[in-house]
Write a protein that holds these residues in place. Structure first.
Motif, PDB file in Angstrom:
ATOM      1  N   VAL A  49       0.871  -1.186   0.000  1.00  0.00           N
ATOM      2  CA  VAL A  49       0.000   0.000   0.000  1.00  0.00           C
ATOM      3  C   VAL A  49       0.902   1.229   0.000  1.00  0.00           C
ATOM      4  CG1 VAL A  49      -1.802   1.273   1.233  1.00  0.00           C
ATOM      5  CG2 VAL A  49      -1.778  -1.245   1.307  1.00  0.00           C
ATOM      6  N   ALA A 330      -2.005   0.597   5.496  1.00  0.00           N
ATOM      7  CA  ALA A 330      -3.429   0.251   5.427  1.00  0.00           C
ATOM      8  C   ALA A 330      -4.156   0.757   6.663  1.00  0.00           C
ATOM      9  CB  ALA A 330      -3.598  -1.265   5.286  1.00  0.00           C
ATOM     10  N   SER A 336      -7.872  -1.189   6.695  1.00  0.00           N
ATOM     11  CA  SER A 336      -7.394  -2.468   7.213  1.00  0.00           C
ATOM     12  C   SER A 336      -8.421  -3.589   7.086  1.00  0.00           C
ATOM     13  CB  SER A 336      -6.997  -2.326   8.683  1.00  0.00           C
ATOM     14  OG  SER A 336      -5.858  -1.515   8.815  1.00  0.00           O
ATOM     15  N   TYR A 339      -7.226  -4.605   3.416  1.00  0.00           N
ATOM     16  CA  TYR A 339      -5.816  -4.616   3.015  1.00  0.00           C
ATOM     17  C   TYR A 339      -4.890  -4.802   4.211  1.00  0.00           C
ATOM     18  CZ  TYR A 339      -7.646  -2.510  -1.295  1.00  0.00           C
ATOM     19  OH  TYR A 339      -8.349  -2.260  -2.448  1.00  0.00           O
TER      20      TYR A 339
END
Length: 369
Positions: A49, A330, A336, A339
Motif C-alpha cells: 500500500v 493500510a 485495514s 488490506y
C-alpha cells in the motif's frame, strides 16, 4: 485457487509455513486441499500500500487524466502494490479541484491497483522547506478550502499535509482532525510546535528527516516530537538516496511498529535516466537520483517494492519491512478491513516472492496478473 507450503506473513512481522485458499476476490478461511498448488520456498505477503507517491511510467497523478491514473495503477499492481493513495503537489485550488474530480470519477480496470485515496501534500506547506514543491502555489492552511476540495473528490482525500508553524495551521489542524488524517510536512517547526500539532490532532509525519529541521541534542524538532508521541506514524523513503542506511536502521528501532515505507516516486519511475518534470519544474534523473537543477532532491525514481528490498538490504527484517509497506499504511488510511494482512475475509491481494525477493506472482483481487 489453493496454495500450500508458503511462508506466510503475519502482522507481527513473523512468518510460518501454511497455505491459502482464495474464493472469488477474497481470502477464504477454508484450508487448502491436499492437491493444492505447491509453492514451497516462496514468501506470501499482502499486497503493498503506497500512500505517498506522485507518478511513474512518464505520468504524474497531477496530470489529472484517467489515462495517467490507469497507467500509474497498472505499473503499481505489476510491482506488487495493491492499493494506491497518490499525492498532489502544490497547485491553485482550481487545478487541485480538477485533479480531485478526475480521481473521483476514475474506475479501475481489472489489472489496476485500487485507488483508495488521495494524499494532499501541497499546498499548506512552509516556503523555507518547500523542497520540490512550487513556492508560487503555496497557500495558507485553510479548512474551508480543504472541505471544498474534499467535496470535489467525493471524500477521497485521506491525508492532508500541513506545516504547523505557518499562520492558521493549528486552527486548521484542530478543525480537520476528525475529518482527515493530518500529516506534518515540509516544515520548519520546532519540538514544541510539533508537539502542539500532535496534541491538536496531527497523527503522521511525511518523509521523516526530509524537508524538516534535523534531530539535534538540544533542538529535537519534529523528529523528537514524533518519537515522544506514540500515536504518530512516520513515513520513510528508503531508496538509497534520501537516507543513510544507519538512519533507516535507527528509525525502525526508535519508531518500532510506527514506520510507513513510501516510495515518493515521480514520473521517471519505471523509465530510464533522463529529463523529466515535477510540479512544472525540470528534474534530472541520473543513477536513480532525481534532482531539480539546483540540486534539490525531487522525490524518488523507485517503486515501493524496491524500497522494501532496499530496507532488507540495509538490515531490516523482511517481516518488519512488509509491515511498514502494507500493514501500517493500510491502518493509517483506514482500509485495514480489506488490506494489509493475509487474514480470511480480506481482499486476495497477495505477493509471492522468492528468497532474493524477486516477484514470482502477483495476485490482485483473486486473479494472477
Amino acid at each position: 485457487m489453493e496454495l500450500k507450503n508458503l511462508r506466510l506473513y503475519h502482522p507481527d512481522g513473523t512468518f510460518s509455513t501454511g497455505g491459502l485458499t482464495i474464493s472469488g476476490d477474497r481470502i477464504s478461511s477454508a484450508p487448502p486441499s491436499a492437491d493444492a498448488c505447491d509453492m514451497s520456498g516462496l514468501y506470501a505477503v499482502p499486497g503493498l500500500v503506497d500512500l505517498h507517491f506522485h507518478g511513474c511510467m512518464g505520468y504524474d497523478f497531477c496530470d489529472g487524466t484517467h489515462e495517467a491514473i490507469s497507467t500509474i495503477a497498472r505499473y503499481q499492481a505489476q510491482n506488487g502494490v495493491a492499493a494506491i493513495c497518490p499525492a498532489t503537489m502544490s497547485y491553485p485550488e482550481e487545478r487541485l479541484a480538477q485533479i480531485a474530480e478526475t480521481a473521483a470519477s476514475y474506475v479501475p480496470r481489472s489489472k489496476d491497483a485500487a485507488l483508495v485515496g488521495i494524499n494532499m501534500e501541497g499546498p499548506f506547506l512552509s516556503m523555507g522547506k518547500r523542497g520540490a514543491q512550487n513556492g508560487a502555489y503555496l497557500h495558507a492552511p485553510d479548512a474551508a478550502m480543504f472541505r471544498r476540495l474534499q467535496q470535489k473528490a467525493g471524500g477521497l482525500f485521506k491525508i492532508c499535509n500541513i506545516a504547523p508553524e505557518v499562520e492558521g495551521a493549528m486552527e486548521t489542524i484542530e478543525a480537520l482532525a476528525s475529518e482527515v488524517r493530518l500529516s506534518i510536512a515540509h516544515t520548519e517547526a520546532d519540538y514544541e510546535t510539533a508537539c502542539e500539532a500532535f496534541r491538536r490532532g496531527a497523527r503522521q509525519v511525511a518523509h521523516l528527516y526530509n524537508a524538516m529541521p534535523p534531530l539535534s541534542h538540544r533542538a529535537p524538532g519534529v523528529i523528537g516530537a514524533a518519537a515522544d508521541n506514540d500515536e504518530v506514524s512516520v513515513e520513510l523513503i528508503v531508496d538509497g538516496v534520501h537516507l543513510h542506511p544507519s538512519v533507516v536502521r535507527t528509525t525502525f528501532k526508535l519508531f518500532a511498529g510506527r514506520v510507513i515505507l513510501i516510495s515518493d516516486s515521480i514520473m521517471a519511475t519505471g523509465l530510464d535516466d533522463g529529463e523529466y518534470s515535477v510540479d512544472g519544474q525540470p528534474v534530472t534523473v541520473r543513477d536513480g537520483c532525481a534532482t531539480l537543477h539546483d540540486g534539490t532532491i525531487a522525490g524518488s525514481a523507485i517503486n515501493l517494492l524496491d524500497c522494501v528490498r532496499a530496507a532488507v538490504g540495509m538490515g531490516i527484517p523482511l517481516g518488519e519491512a512488509i509491515c511498514a509497506a502494507s500493514t501500517n499504511p493500510a491502518r493509517a488510511l483506514g482500509i485495514s478491513h480489506d488490506y494489509g494482512t493475509l487474514e480470511p475475509g480480506k481482499l486476495a491481494n497477495i505477493l509471492l516472492l522468492d528468497d532474493e525477493l524477486n516477484v514470482h506472482s502477483v495476485i490482485l483481487r483473486g486473479q494472477i496478473i
